[in-house]
Design a protein around this motif. Structure first.
Motif, mmCIF file in Angstrom:
data_model
loop_
_atom_site.group_PDB
_atom_site.id
_atom_site.type_symbol
_atom_site.label_atom_id
_atom_site.label_comp_id
_atom_site.label_asym_id
_atom_site.label_seq_id
_atom_site.Cartn_x
_atom_site.Cartn_y
_atom_site.Cartn_z
ATOM 1 N N MET A 188 0.913 -1.361 0.057
ATOM 2 C CA MET A 188 -0.089 -0.174 0.000
ATOM 3 C C MET A 188 0.815 1.201 -0.105
ATOM 4 N N ASN A 220 -8.509 10.626 -4.577
ATOM 5 C CA ASN A 220 -8.661 9.376 -5.043
ATOM 6 C C ASN A 220 -9.424 8.389 -4.221
ATOM 7 N N LYS A 221 -10.078 8.867 -3.330
ATOM 8 C CA LYS A 221 -10.654 7.562 -2.422
ATOM 9 C C LYS A 221 -11.841 6.865 -3.277
ATOM 10 N N TYR A 247 -7.519 4.177 6.622
ATOM 11 C CA TYR A 247 -6.709 3.877 5.339
ATOM 12 C C TYR A 247 -6.882 2.301 4.961
ATOM 13 N N SER A 248 -6.850 1.474 6.066
ATOM 14 C CA SER A 248 -6.794 0.015 5.813
ATOM 15 C C SER A 248 -7.265 -0.583 7.012
ATOM 16 N N PHE A 259 -4.744 11.761 -1.619
ATOM 17 C CA PHE A 259 -5.344 10.667 -0.871
ATOM 18 C C PHE A 259 -7.092 10.821 -0.994
ATOM 19 N N TYR A 278 -11.556 3.622 3.312
ATOM 20 C CA TYR A 278 -11.042 5.181 3.335
ATOM 21 C C TYR A 278 -12.194 5.904 3.057
ATOM 22 N N LEU A 310 0.720 4.015 -2.847
ATOM 23 C CA LEU A 310 0.304 5.469 -2.418
ATOM 24 C C LEU A 310 1.461 6.323 -2.750
ATOM 25 N N ARG A 366 -9.693 4.292 -7.132
ATOM 26 C CA ARG A 366 -8.363 4.420 -7.165
ATOM 27 C C ARG A 366 -7.596 3.741 -6.186
ATOM 28 N N LEU A 367 -7.824 4.052 -4.955
ATOM 29 C CA LEU A 367 -7.366 3.611 -3.709
ATOM 30 C C LEU A 367 -7.485 2.182 -3.701
ATOM 31 N N SER A 368 -8.532 1.645 -3.966
ATOM 32 C CA SER A 368 -9.054 0.073 -3.871
ATOM 33 C C SER A 368 -8.144 -0.722 -4.975
ATOM 34 N N MET A 419 -8.517 -0.390 1.056
ATOM 35 C CA MET A 419 -8.204 0.923 0.968
ATOM 36 C C MET A 419 -9.700 1.601 0.641
#
Length: 327
Positions: free
Chosen positions: A43, A283-284, A113-114, A280, A298, A47, A287-289, A295
């Motif tokens: 992660m 891009n929730k 975040y996780s 962050f 988040y 990131l 994109r984060l996943s 993620m």
């Protein structure tokens, strides 16, 4: 009016100059993550790449670490940012057990975040009661390195049920520490029969073992152990569905849990913290996943509310601008 606006613009630029110079002076930041092969390392690398993509002036180098030691590395200036665990970060900031001094330099970019589950994985033909397993003579148990929150959590549970690594070894058992790759190999090779880890779902280590040559299963955490970990150390709990690990579970199980915090030093320039937090937030979701499935949890609306250590002012600005945090 035009001259006044221009003068204000020059004044704002002059006031911002120290921050810009500070950011430029240290364009490369070290992010201390988790063990190689673990979710935290993956992660952090994802990131860091995302931040660099949107903010080319910010370079982040990811290095291995552990949730227990990371706050101290940041406090001492060895790393400029890193992963932390909610409960352990709060203890570090205050100087409470397992830390021996306060860590006042810690600042956060938020939490959530996780979400991280704790797992006790064992051989498929073994008992299914955690207390029985952990108090069995000649127990063969593996956990990550001693600098990790996994291992500290395992020791807390062992102490609660009346045993310890020393007692396990004295009874002819084995208490093995190593990287995630090391302990996965130790289980697959029969060097140990049980593995205690704390990883974000889906845990690559568990998926690897599930596809391996040795049959395994996940063990539920009893009510009293979960209650003890919540009441004494501020952990949380979670339900793990069979769909998460179909070959390791036939029914949902309750486990101890915790969550991840992104930590930075209080000396981090405000524009840098702002840019990272803004990346962050923007891009929730999907994109984060794509970096790691966990993620997807988040949520900027709740992330900033973490109180274990102060929110960095740059992050606060990003959350306010996004409408997640009150002005």
């Amino acid at each position: 009016m035009t001259f006044d606006l221009a003068r204000r613009g020059l004044l704002a630029t002059a006031m911002a100059a120290p921050f810009i110079r500070a950011a430029a002076a240290q364009s490369t930041f070290e992010w201390v993550a988790g063990s190689l092969g673990g979710g935290w390392y993956t992660m952090a690398a994802g990131l860091a790449s995302l931040v660099r993509e949107e903010n080319p002036q910010i370079q982040i180098r990811v290095v291995p670490g552990g949730g227990l030691a990371n706050p101290t590395r940041i406090q001492n200036g060895q790393s400029q940012m890193g992963w932390g665990i909610d409960a352990f970060t709060a203890a570090a900031f205050k100087g409470e057990e397992p830390y021996t001094f306060a860590h006042p330099k810690l600042r956060s970019l938020g939490t959530g975040y996780s979400p991280t589950d704790h797992y006790l994985l064992g051989r498929a033909d073994g008992p299914s009661d955690m207390r029985e397993i952990l108090t069995t003579r000649a127990l063969k148990l593996a956990t990550p390195q001693r600098s990790s929150t996994d291992e500290m959590s395992a020791q807390r549970i062992l102490r609660f049920v009346g045993t310890s690594p020393e007692l396990i070894r004295a009874s002819g058992g084995r208490y093995l520490n190593g990287s995630y790759n090391d302990i996965a190999s130790a289980f697959n090779d029969g060097q140990v029969d049980y593995v205690y880890i704390a990883l974000a779902r889906p845990a690559a280590l568990l998926t690897e073992i599930a596809q391996g040559r040795r049959a395994a299963k996940l063990i539920a955490f009893p009510d009293d152990i979960r209650t003890h970990m919540k009441a004494t150390f501020a952990y949380s709990e979670a339900s793990v569905p069979p769909a998460a690990y179909p070959t390791l579970l036939s029914a949902p199980i309750m486990v101890t849990a915790m969550d991840s915090v992104v930590l930075v030093a209080d000396t981090t320039p405000e524009p840098v913290a702002y840019a990272i937090a803004r990346t962050f937030i923007r891009n929730k979701g999907q994109r984060l996943s794509t970096i790691h499935a966990s993620m997807e949890a988040y949520d900027p609306l709740t992330s900033w509310q973490y109180t274990g250590c102060p929110l960095h002012p740059g992050a606060a600005r990003a959350y306010r601008e996004a409408g997640a945090m009150p002005a």
